[in-house]
Design a protein around this motif. Structure first.
Motif, PDB file in Angstrom:
ATOM      1  N   ASN A  11       0.826  -1.203   0.000  1.00 49.92           N
ATOM      2  CA  ASN A  11       0.000   0.000   0.000  1.00 49.92           C
ATOM      3  C   ASN A  11       0.867   1.263   0.000  1.00 49.92           C
ATOM      4  OD1 ASN A  11      -2.406   1.505   0.257  1.00 49.92           O
ATOM      5  ND2 ASN A  11      -2.256   1.553   2.480  1.00 49.92           N
ATOM      6  N   PRO A  12       1.687   1.478  -1.068  1.00 47.04           N
ATOM      7  CA  PRO A  12       1.772   0.712  -2.315  1.00 47.04           C
ATOM      8  C   PRO A  12       2.971  -0.248  -2.295  1.00 47.04           C
ATOM      9  CG  PRO A  12       2.905   2.796  -2.595  1.00 47.04           C
ATOM     10  CD  PRO A  12       2.399   2.767  -1.167  1.00 47.04           C
ATOM     11  N   HIS A  17      10.256  -3.960  -1.669  1.00 45.86           N
ATOM     12  CA  HIS A  17       9.620  -5.266  -1.854  1.00 45.86           C
ATOM     13  C   HIS A  17      10.306  -6.035  -2.987  1.00 45.86           C
ATOM     14  CE1 HIS A  17       5.848  -3.161  -0.177  1.00 45.86           C
ATOM     15  NE2 HIS A  17       6.276  -3.976   0.757  1.00 45.86           N
ATOM     16  N   LEU A  18      10.514  -5.341  -4.084  1.00 49.98           N
ATOM     17  CA  LEU A  18      11.098  -5.987  -5.253  1.00 49.98           C
ATOM     18  C   LEU A  18      12.535  -6.405  -4.987  1.00 49.98           C
ATOM     19  CD1 LEU A  18      10.248  -6.741  -8.113  1.00 49.98           C
ATOM     20  CD2 LEU A  18      11.092  -4.508  -8.890  1.00 49.98           C
ATOM     21  N   VAL A  60       0.545  -4.498  -7.657  1.00 52.33           N
ATOM     22  CA  VAL A  60       1.452  -5.642  -7.541  1.00 52.33           C
ATOM     23  C   VAL A  60       1.603  -6.332  -8.891  1.00 52.33           C
ATOM     24  CG1 VAL A  60       1.743  -7.921  -6.524  1.00 52.33           C
ATOM     25  CG2 VAL A  60       1.088  -5.997  -5.084  1.00 52.33           C
ATOM     26  N   ARG A  61       0.501  -6.469  -9.610  1.00 53.22           N
ATOM     27  CA  ARG A  61       0.574  -7.087 -10.942  1.00 53.22           C
ATOM     28  C   ARG A  61       1.508  -6.296 -11.849  1.00 53.22           C
ATOM     29  NH1 ARG A  61      -0.859  -6.735 -15.895  1.00 53.22           N
ATOM     30  NH2 ARG A  61      -1.899  -4.723 -15.602  1.00 53.22           N
ATOM     31  N   LEU A  62       1.382  -4.972 -11.812  1.00 53.09           N
ATOM     32  CA  LEU A  62       2.236  -4.123 -12.641  1.00 53.09           C
ATOM     33  C   LEU A  62       3.700  -4.227 -12.223  1.00 53.09           C
ATOM     34  CD1 LEU A  62      -0.060  -0.964 -12.776  1.00 53.09           C
ATOM     35  CD2 LEU A  62       0.531  -2.439 -14.713  1.00 53.09           C
ATOM     36  N   MET A  63       3.959  -4.310 -10.913  1.00 54.86           N
ATOM     37  CA  MET A  63       5.328  -4.462 -10.433  1.00 54.86           C
ATOM     38  C   MET A  63       5.938  -5.777 -10.904  1.00 54.86           C
ATOM     39  SD  MET A  63       6.756  -4.479  -6.480  1.00 54.86           S
ATOM     40  CE  MET A  63       5.849  -5.981  -6.055  1.00 54.86           C
ATOM     41  N   ALA A  64       5.142  -6.849 -10.864  1.00 60.49           N
ATOM     42  CA  ALA A  64       5.663  -8.179 -11.183  1.00 60.49           C
ATOM     43  C   ALA A  64       5.758  -8.442 -12.685  1.00 60.49           C
ATOM     44  CB  ALA A  64       4.757  -9.243 -10.547  1.00 60.49           C
ATOM     45  N   THR A 181       9.011   3.671  -6.131  1.00 62.58           N
ATOM     46  CA  THR A 181       8.234   2.548  -6.650  1.00 62.58           C
ATOM     47  C   THR A 181       8.642   2.264  -8.094  1.00 62.58           C
ATOM     48  OG1 THR A 181       6.397   3.888  -7.529  1.00 62.58           O
ATOM     49  CG2 THR A 181       6.259   3.237  -5.218  1.00 62.58           C
ATOM     50  N   PRO A 182       8.430   1.031  -8.576  1.00 61.09           N
ATOM     51  CA  PRO A 182       8.731   0.739  -9.977  1.00 61.09           C
ATOM     52  C   PRO A 182       7.931   1.654 -10.905  1.00 61.09           C
ATOM     53  CG  PRO A 182       8.374  -1.280  -8.736  1.00 61.09           C
ATOM     54  CD  PRO A 182       7.963  -0.154  -7.839  1.00 61.09           C
TER      55      PRO A 182
END
Length: 204
Positions: A11-12, A17-18, A60-64, A181-182
């Motif tokens: 969030n976000p 995380h990555l 999360v989908r966009l990051m992955a 963030t990515p």
């Protein structure tokens, strides 16, 4: 297939995380990492003005998406209610994921036997891979890991990785999304005008 599990509110989702997922994957030879957004965290309240569960999943989908080893898993959001790790690990085992590594940070390991539901069962279902958030955490993590190995027969790997002291709270408060963030996540936040109501947010 060796599968990493990285849960959180996301969030976000941010660069920390990555980075944690990348380092654990490389250190332990994982084939994939599932990023699992929490529906309702049992030990803290999602603050007002946050992204919705669906928006957190989309970020999360966009990051992955750029990584063939990374994957959104929305099992906790689909299940609804409070999200407990032990329930998720059981569900993953039932779905055929039988070699699981749970990726956690400093606070999560240090409170593992105090705040988590069914910690012994979690330790039975998955290896723990720990990524420190601060360089000064190392000794405390080593001591806790040794205790959990002794009391729960836990399988714990302390990952030697560069420290990236970043949290979603920092990202929301500071607002430097392009730096923290990515790029696809930063674009999504801007396009959907997320986190604009948080106090003390700095401007880019």
């Amino acid at each position: 297939m060796k599968t990493g599990v990285l849960g959180g509110t996301f969030n976000p989702p941010h660069n920390g995380h990555l980075a944690a997922a990348k380092h654990v994957r490389e250190a332990l030879g994982l084939d994939r990492v599932l990023f699992i957004p929490t529906n309702l965290p049992p030990h803290k309240k999602i603050p007002e003005g946050s992204a919705t569960a669906q928006q957190r999943c989309e970020m999360v989908r966009l990051m992955a998406e750029p990584y063939d080893w990374a994957e959104l898993c929305d099992i906790e959001v689909r299940r609804g209610g409070a999200s407990y790790t032990v329930d998720t690990l059981h569900a993953l085992h039932d779905a055929g994921y039988d070699d699981l590594t749970l990726i956690v940070g400093t606070d999560m390991l240090l409170t593992f036997d105090v705040c988590w539901r069914a910690p012994e069962e979690i330790a039975r279902l998955a290896r723990l891979a720990v990524v420190a958030r601060d360089v000064n955490d190392q000794q405390a993590l080593r001591d806790k890991a040794e205790l959990l190995r002794h009391t729960m027969n836990a399988k714990i790997s302390l990952i030697d990785a560069p420290v990236l002291p970043l949290s979603s709270t920092d990202v929301r408060r500071i607002g430097f999304f392009e730096q923290m963030t990515p790029p696809p996540v930063a674009a999504y936040i801007r396009e959907n005008r997320l986190y604009e109501k948080f106090p003390n947010k700095m401007t880019v």
